[in-house]
Design an enzyme around this catalytic site. Structure first.
Site, short mmCIF file in Angstrom:
data_model
loop_
_atom_site.label_atom_id
_atom_site.label_comp_id
_atom_site.label_asym_id
_atom_site.label_seq_id
_atom_site.Cartn_x
_atom_site.Cartn_y
_atom_site.Cartn_z
N HIS A 4 0.81 -1.21 0.00
CA HIS A 4 0.00 0.00 0.00
C HIS A 4 0.84 1.27 0.00
O HIS A 4 0.51 2.25 -0.64
CB HIS A 4 -0.94 0.01 1.21
CG HIS A 4 -2.25 -0.60 0.89
ND1 HIS A 4 -2.93 -1.40 1.77
CD2 HIS A 4 -3.01 -0.54 -0.22
CE1 HIS A 4 -4.05 -1.80 1.21
NE2 HIS A 4 -4.12 -1.29 0.00
N ARG A 40 -9.62 -9.07 -11.75
CA ARG A 40 -9.27 -10.45 -11.36
C ARG A 40 -9.93 -10.76 -10.02
O ARG A 40 -9.37 -10.48 -8.95
CB ARG A 40 -7.76 -10.60 -11.22
CG ARG A 40 -6.97 -10.56 -12.52
CD ARG A 40 -5.48 -10.79 -12.25
NE ARG A 40 -4.74 -11.10 -13.44
CZ ARG A 40 -3.98 -10.22 -14.13
NH1 ARG A 40 -3.89 -8.98 -13.73
NH2 ARG A 40 -3.33 -10.62 -15.20
N ARG A 89 -14.07 -10.55 -14.44
CA ARG A 89 -13.77 -11.92 -14.85
C ARG A 89 -14.23 -12.88 -13.76
O ARG A 89 -13.95 -12.67 -12.58
CB ARG A 89 -12.27 -12.08 -15.08
CG ARG A 89 -11.90 -13.52 -15.44
CD ARG A 89 -10.46 -13.64 -15.85
NE ARG A 89 -9.55 -13.62 -14.71
CZ ARG A 89 -8.23 -13.71 -14.83
NH1 ARG A 89 -7.67 -13.79 -16.02
NH2 ARG A 89 -7.46 -13.68 -13.77
N GLU A 126 -7.22 -17.44 -24.18
CA GLU A 126 -5.89 -17.68 -23.61
C GLU A 126 -5.43 -19.12 -23.86
O GLU A 126 -4.39 -19.54 -23.37
CB GLU A 126 -5.84 -17.29 -22.13
CG GLU A 126 -7.01 -17.77 -21.30
CD GLU A 126 -7.02 -17.17 -19.88
OE1 GLU A 126 -6.02 -16.61 -19.43
OE2 GLU A 126 -8.07 -17.31 -19.22
N ASN A 154 -0.81 -13.62 -21.32
CA ASN A 154 0.06 -14.22 -20.31
C ASN A 154 -0.02 -15.74 -20.40
O ASN A 154 0.99 -16.44 -20.32
CB ASN A 154 -0.35 -13.77 -18.90
CG ASN A 154 -0.35 -12.26 -18.76
OD1 ASN A 154 0.22 -11.57 -19.60
ND2 ASN A 154 -0.98 -11.75 -17.73
N ASP A 155 -1.24 -16.24 -20.54
CA ASP A 155 -1.40 -17.68 -20.69
C ASP A 155 -1.29 -18.13 -22.14
O ASP A 155 -0.71 -19.16 -22.44
CB ASP A 155 -2.76 -18.13 -20.13
CG ASP A 155 -2.71 -18.31 -18.62
OD1 ASP A 155 -1.69 -18.85 -18.13
OD2 ASP A 155 -3.66 -17.92 -17.93
N ARG A 167 5.15 -20.07 -18.04
CA ARG A 167 5.38 -18.63 -17.85
C ARG A 167 6.21 -18.33 -16.61
O ARG A 167 6.66 -17.21 -16.42
CB ARG A 167 4.04 -17.87 -17.86
CG ARG A 167 3.15 -18.02 -16.65
CD ARG A 167 1.71 -17.55 -16.96
NE ARG A 167 1.28 -16.42 -16.15
CZ ARG A 167 0.01 -16.00 -16.07
NH1 ARG A 167 -0.95 -16.59 -16.74
NH2 ARG A 167 -0.31 -14.97 -15.32
N CYS A 170 -6.03 -8.25 -22.42
CA CYS A 170 -5.75 -7.89 -21.03
C CYS A 170 -4.48 -8.57 -20.51
O CYS A 170 -4.16 -8.45 -19.33
CB CYS A 170 -6.95 -8.22 -20.14
SG CYS A 170 -7.41 -9.95 -20.17
C1 PEP Z 1 -3.71 -13.78 -19.10
O1 PEP Z 1 -3.58 -15.00 -19.03
O2 PEP Z 1 -3.21 -13.08 -20.00
C2 PEP Z 1 -4.48 -13.05 -18.08
C3 PEP Z 1 -4.74 -11.77 -18.21
O3 PEP Z 1 -4.90 -13.76 -17.00
P1 PEP Z 1 -3.95 -14.10 -15.73
O4 PEP Z 1 -2.67 -13.32 -15.90
O5 PEP Z 1 -4.75 -13.71 -14.56
O6 PEP Z 1 -3.77 -15.57 -15.89
MG MG Z 2 -4.79 -16.19 -17.69
#
Ligand code: PEP
Ligand code: MG
Length: 578
Positions: free
Chosen positions: A190, A297, A334, A433, A456-457, A467, A504
């Site tokens: 914070h 999230r 989500r 994803e 990301n996934d 990852r 995202c």
């Molecule tokens: C992703 O997978 O790109 C994503 C935004 O979800 P997270 O990073 O929460 O898996």
């Molecule tokens: Mg993801």
């Protein structure tokens, strides 16, 4: 001497050091006789009440100085002090173990902190600092000690501390404190969040800076690189003064874009929105000019506790974010993405060989519709308070999408039969994803309102490269031609069906990726709050007529290195904004 830590709030600060020594309360355990217990619980309760009253005052100060949203941190502290699980546990300890309030509070707090700190999730780990802050306040009251105030400072100094609590940070006077450096903390603690919103350059997580600096030493804080210099030479100081001038000029320029449209030089409009993990993050998003939320999230709401959040608690959280934005601004919520690396201690799942390929996210929700339905009810109920949209994570097939929508329909029928209002036209979308979903995007697009690409996934599944494994990070590459072609396929499939496509994953805020994604026609870019203004500045300097052929060219290239080099050479503004 130079020390490396974590860059918490960008910018440069310099001045004499001021060490904030902690007056630690030495807690001594005392055994009480049974007839003393009642009075001890009362003494504890009265100090808790006193601490709550003080926090109300600090909250008001913070509201005047920093605005409504920052003041909410202290509402969270007040909530901790009203939390029956926490405060009740202390009372029980005093009563059942016949010990003094200080010792009981210390033991219960240590337990809570240990639970928070053992979590995989960095954000939850850092919530331990809030509990420490609140408990220290009560401990000081019990011991009758006044805490040292940062108001004692009379000239612009660099604050050096083991840790700055949120209440310390809120009381910082911007005119007196040029910057700060702490032993502990991370980017999402914070105090780091507040430092960013107060624009005080800060470096945290330096491990032992307190031990290296004396009050009066000349200190330079480089909050952009996460470096602290103690008693540097004149040349170093002069170079930092130059950087400071440069930074101030650039920030002033960027801030002018806070309310500007996200539009290219030739008038192509996109949406620049933010990723958040909780309502507090939405505050930072707004400050940085987010046009809404592209990814909430929600799993963070489920973590760091012993039971599922109730429908009511979820409803309040979703509603509060929806209400922070006007009726047009999107708030994409989500549904639960638990499993994989995110565990819930109270959901006893068997260990899996490949958790990322296992029972997680929508798979778990479709199996445990009892859990899923509570969340869907809360999201639907919140949908009338703003432009709320629902998004499913980890969809891999049409069957899964249809099943999720079937559960959603059941929940809608239930709410209708009980006359509970919700937005019947709430948009429902899904994340892309999983490569399988990207490949059948044309089929999926017909049955959703939007896609949001989770790179990301998507990158890890496309490249078969974990990852989190740095040994295969050379494969985990957003600019890999296979990844870029998949992304392009998804965007085109959405548009062909008349739907919008967003992103995202972290890639959406990557300045080198932005020209390519714009050229492919991505409609919405969702990123961490601090990336928004540089991204908007870059967009203003691009034109659709240039990035379209750029994207087409990139899609024919053969390696990530070639693509990055080509884009960065074609768009000099990227280097200027980095
Ligand atoms: C992703 O997978 O790109 C994503 C935004 O979800 P997270 O990073 O929460 O898996
Ligand atoms: Mg993801």
């Amino acid at each position: 001497m130079e020390w490396k830590g974590i860059a918490a709030a960008s910018g440069y600060a310099m001045g004499p050091a001021f060490l904030l020594e902690e007056e630690k309360v030495a807690v001594q355990k005392q055994t009480l006789s049974p007839d003393q217990v009642g009075a001890e619980v009362e003494r504890f309760d009265s100090k808790v009440t006193q601490a709550i009253q003080e926090l109300e005052v600090i909250k008001e100060k913070a509201r005047k100085k920093l605005g409504d949203e920052e003041a909410e941190i202290f509402s969270a502290h007040i909530l901790v002090l009203n939390d029956p699980e926490y405060i009740g546990a202390v009372r029980e300890k005093i009563t059942n173990e016949y010990i003094n309030a200080e010792a009981a509070l210390q033991e219960v707090t240590d337990n809570f902190i240990a639970i928070f700190e053992s979590m995989d999730n960095e954000y939850m780990r850092e919530r331990a600092a809030d509990i420490r802050d609140v408990s220290s306040r009560v401990l000081h009251r019990l011991a009758g000690i006044e805490e040292k105030s940062l108001d004692d400072v009379s000239e612009p100094v660099v604050m050096i501390a083991h840790d700055l609590t949120p209440s310390d940070t809120a009381q910082l006077n911007r005119d007196k404190v040029a910057g700060f450096a702490t032993n502990i903390g991370g980017r999402t603690s914070h105090s780091a969040i507040m430092a960013r919103s107060m624009e005080i350059p800060a470096v945290v997580g330096l491990k032992n800076i307190v031990e290296q600096v004396k009050t009066g030493d000349y200190v330079v804080v480089d909050g952009s690189q996460g470096v602290v210099h103690v008693n540097p030479d004149e040349v170093t100081v002069a170079s930092y003064k130059e950087k400071q001038r440069h930074f101030a000029a650039r920030q002033a320029e960027l801030n002018k874009l806070k309310d500007a449209h996200s539009v290219t030089a030739d008038g192509h409009r996109v949406e620049l929105v933010s990723n958040i993990g909780n309502p507090l993050d939405a505050v930072g998003a707004k400050k940085n000019g987010a046009e809404g939320i592209g990814l909430y999230r929600t799993e963070f709401l489920y973590m760091g506790r012993n039971e599922f959040p109730s429908e009511e608690e979820q409803f309040e959280a979703y509603k509060s974010v929806a209400e922070m934005f006007d009726k047009e601004s999107p708030v994409v919520i989500r549904s639960l993405d638990i499993g994989g690396d995110k565990e819930l201690p109270y959901l006893d799942l068997p260990k899996e060989m490949n958790p990322f390929l296992g029972y997680r996210a929508i798979r778990l929700c479709l199996d445990r519709t009892d859990i899923f339905k509570v969340q869907l009810r809360a999201i639907l109920r919140a949908s009338i308070y703003g432009n709320v949209k629902l998004m499913y994570p980890m969809i891999s097939s049409l069957a899964e999408l249809r099943e999720a929508n079937k559960v959603l329909d059941e929940v809608k029928d239930e709410l209708t039969s009980k006359n509970i209002p919700f937005n019947r036209n709430m948009e429902v979308g899904m994340m892309i994803e999983i490569p399988a979903a990207a490949i059948i995007a044309d089929q999926l697009a017909k049955e959703v309102d939007f896609f949001s690409i989770g790179t990301n996934d998507l990158i890890q599944y496309t490249m078969a490269a974990d990852r989190m494994n740095e040994r295969v990070s050379y494969l985990y590459q957003p600019f890999n031609p296979a990844v870029l072609r998949l992304i392009n396929m998804v965007i085109q499939a959405a548009h062909k069906a008349g739907k919008w496509a967003g992103m995202c994953g972290e890639m959406a805020g990557n300045l080198t990726a932005i020209p390519i994604l714009l050229g492919m026609g991505l409609d919405e870019f969702s990123m961490s709050a601090s990336s928004i203004l540089p991204a908007r500045a870059l967009m203003h300097r691009l034109s659709q007529s240039e990035v379209k052929p750029l994207a087409e060219r990139v899609l024919q290239m053969e390696s990530a290195e070639e693509i990055v080099r080509y884009v960065e050479e074609s768009v000099p503004a990227i280097a200027e904004l980095m």
